[in-house]
Write an enzyme that holds these catalytic residues in place. Structure first.
Site, mmCIF file in Angstrom:
data_model
loop_
_atom_site.group_PDB
_atom_site.id
_atom_site.type_symbol
_atom_site.label_atom_id
_atom_site.label_comp_id
_atom_site.label_asym_id
_atom_site.label_seq_id
_atom_site.Cartn_x
_atom_site.Cartn_y
_atom_site.Cartn_z
ATOM 1 N N TYR A 32 0.851 -1.182 0.000
ATOM 2 C CA TYR A 32 0.000 0.000 0.000
ATOM 3 C C TYR A 32 0.895 1.244 0.000
ATOM 4 C CZ TYR A 32 -4.567 2.020 -0.052
ATOM 5 O OH TYR A 32 -5.696 2.671 -0.475
ATOM 6 N N HIS A 34 3.140 4.499 -0.379
ATOM 7 C CA HIS A 34 2.884 5.945 -0.372
ATOM 8 C C HIS A 34 4.210 6.674 -0.611
ATOM 9 C CE1 HIS A 34 4.591 5.771 3.622
ATOM 10 N NE2 HIS A 34 3.657 4.944 4.024
ATOM 11 N N GLY A 36 6.280 8.036 1.268
ATOM 12 C CA GLY A 36 7.378 7.631 2.160
ATOM 13 C C GLY A 36 8.148 6.459 1.564
ATOM 14 N N HIS A 37 7.402 5.437 1.126
ATOM 15 C CA HIS A 37 8.062 4.269 0.508
ATOM 16 C C HIS A 37 8.811 4.697 -0.752
ATOM 17 C CE1 HIS A 37 4.492 2.144 2.450
ATOM 18 N NE2 HIS A 37 5.533 1.562 3.014
ATOM 19 N N GLY A 147 12.437 3.968 7.040
ATOM 20 C CA GLY A 147 12.068 5.354 7.296
ATOM 21 C C GLY A 147 12.242 5.731 8.767
ATOM 22 N N GLN A 153 11.514 1.331 15.386
ATOM 23 C CA GLN A 153 11.797 0.185 14.524
ATOM 24 C C GLN A 153 13.201 0.299 13.927
ATOM 25 O OE1 GLN A 153 9.000 -1.677 11.563
ATOM 26 N NE2 GLN A 153 10.071 -0.379 10.116
ATOM 27 N N SER A 185 1.633 7.617 6.014
ATOM 28 C CA SER A 185 1.496 6.283 6.604
ATOM 29 C C SER A 185 0.388 5.556 5.859
ATOM 30 C CB SER A 185 1.127 6.417 8.084
ATOM 31 O OG SER A 185 0.570 5.207 8.562
ATOM 32 N N SER A 186 0.543 4.250 5.689
ATOM 33 C CA SER A 186 -0.514 3.477 5.018
ATOM 34 C C SER A 186 -1.791 3.555 5.841
ATOM 35 C CB SER A 186 -0.089 2.021 4.864
ATOM 36 O OG SER A 186 1.121 1.953 4.163
HETATM 37 O O1 PAF Z 1 7.890 -0.745 8.373
HETATM 38 C C1 PAF Z 1 7.289 -1.705 7.819
HETATM 39 O O2 PAF Z 1 6.591 -1.565 6.818
HETATM 40 C C2 PAF Z 1 7.415 -3.102 8.425
HETATM 41 O O3 PAF Z 1 7.480 -3.053 9.806
HETATM 42 C C3 PAF Z 1 8.593 -3.897 7.846
HETATM 43 C C4 PAF Z 1 9.911 -3.254 8.147
HETATM 44 C C5 PAF Z 1 8.418 -4.027 6.337
HETATM 45 C C6 PAF Z 1 8.604 -5.312 8.454
HETATM 46 O O4 PAF Z 1 7.419 -5.987 8.224
#
Ligand code: PAF
Length: 281
Positions: A32, A34, A36-37, A147, A153, A185-186
């Site tokens: 999904y 966005h 950011g990705h 990110g 994370q 964010s998704s």
């Molecule tokens: O940030 C995310 O989208 C998830 O936590 C990740 C790093 C892909 C692990 O599932």
């Protein structure tokens, strides 16, 4: 662009590129996609020769009452975006490819995983660490991109990679925001227009803290947090889960603002949970 579903297919394809001396860049996602990705992918494209993106909604990082089933998914749209970004390889495994029957090995970073987000989402980071380690073992990238939006994370993954001598370099990329400041964010898709406006209170609280530190030279974290909380708590229908200032190096709590700290916050609007943060580097 190739789209593959099997671990062995990723390995074979990446091996071929590695033998040619190519630098492998990797962007793990839950789809999904966005802005950011897309910014992570663009950076990976700039810094590596062969870019792999994974799309896998990882069930083990969702709690029992969380949004795994309704997490937004649109694989066709994602593939189209990845094609446009000229990604080389997309890995879209089924759950059983990542967690075959009998799977029973877990990874987590002690202390780091149980605080902040971890307090509200027990086992979340255990699921994240385990899947990220598996993906790094499958892709064996030279560089992997995450990110700063998911700051805890990122810090945990860096620590895990360091502690376990994993070769991939972990690169943190800046948070991308919508025009009004809301972090991409998704999960933003869950918000109604009204709630989306309310959600901005977290960003506003962070901006106020930044202003107090930079312009008014306030360094007392208790004061700063109190000011931030005031903004969030004055927004009706918003529940504050936490707002804390910690060291980026090890997530330990600080009393005074110093170099290398981060303000992390999480709010809940109805059943939508949003996180954001601000770094002082
Ligand atoms: O940030 C995310 O989208 C998830 O936590 C990740 C790093 C892909 C692990 O599932």
């Amino acid at each position: 662009m190739e789209v593959v579903k099997k671990v062995e297919e990723v390995r074979a394809r990446v091996d071929k590129e590695k033998r040619k001396g190519r630098v492998i860049g990797f962007v793990p996602t839950m789809g999904y996609l966005h802005q950011g990705h897309i910014s992570l992918i663009k950076r990976a494209k700039q810094e590596s020769d062969f870019v792999v993106v994974s799309i896998f909604v990882n069930p083990t990082q969702f709690g029992k009452n969380e949004d795994y089933d309704r997490y937004p998914r649109d694989i066709e749209r994602d593939i189209k975006i990845l094609n446009e970004e000229k990604v080389d390889l997309v890995f879209v495994p089924e759950v059983k490819e990542i967690y075959p029957e009998g799977f029973n090995t877990w990874v987590y970073v002690e202390k780091y995983c149980d605080i902040l987000e971890g307090k509200f989402r027990p086992n979340h980071f255990k699921g994240v660490c385990t899947v990220v380690l598996k993906l790094l073992n499958i892709v064996e990238p030279d560089k992997s991109y995450f990110g700063w939006k998911d700051a805890q994370q990122l810090i945990i993954i860096k620590k895990m990679v360091d502690d376990l001598n994993i070769k991939s370099e972990i690169i943190g990329c800046e948070t991308i925001r919508e025009e009004d400041g809301l972090a991409c964010s998704s999960r933003n898709i869950y918000l109604s227009d009204k709630d989306r406006k309310k959600a901005l209170c977290l960003y506003k609280a962070l901006e106020r803290i930044k202003e107090l530190v930079e312009k008014e030279k306030v360094i007392d974290c208790k004061k700063l947090i109190a000011e931030g909380k005031k903004i969030i708590e004055s927004e009706k229908g918003v529940k504050l889960d936490y707002l804390e200032i910690v060291r980026i190096s090890d997530l330990s709590v600080v009393e005074k603002i110093e170099k290398g700290v981060i303000v992390l916050g999480a709010i809940k609007i109805k059943d939508v949970r949003l996180i954001d943060n601000l770094r002082f580097e």
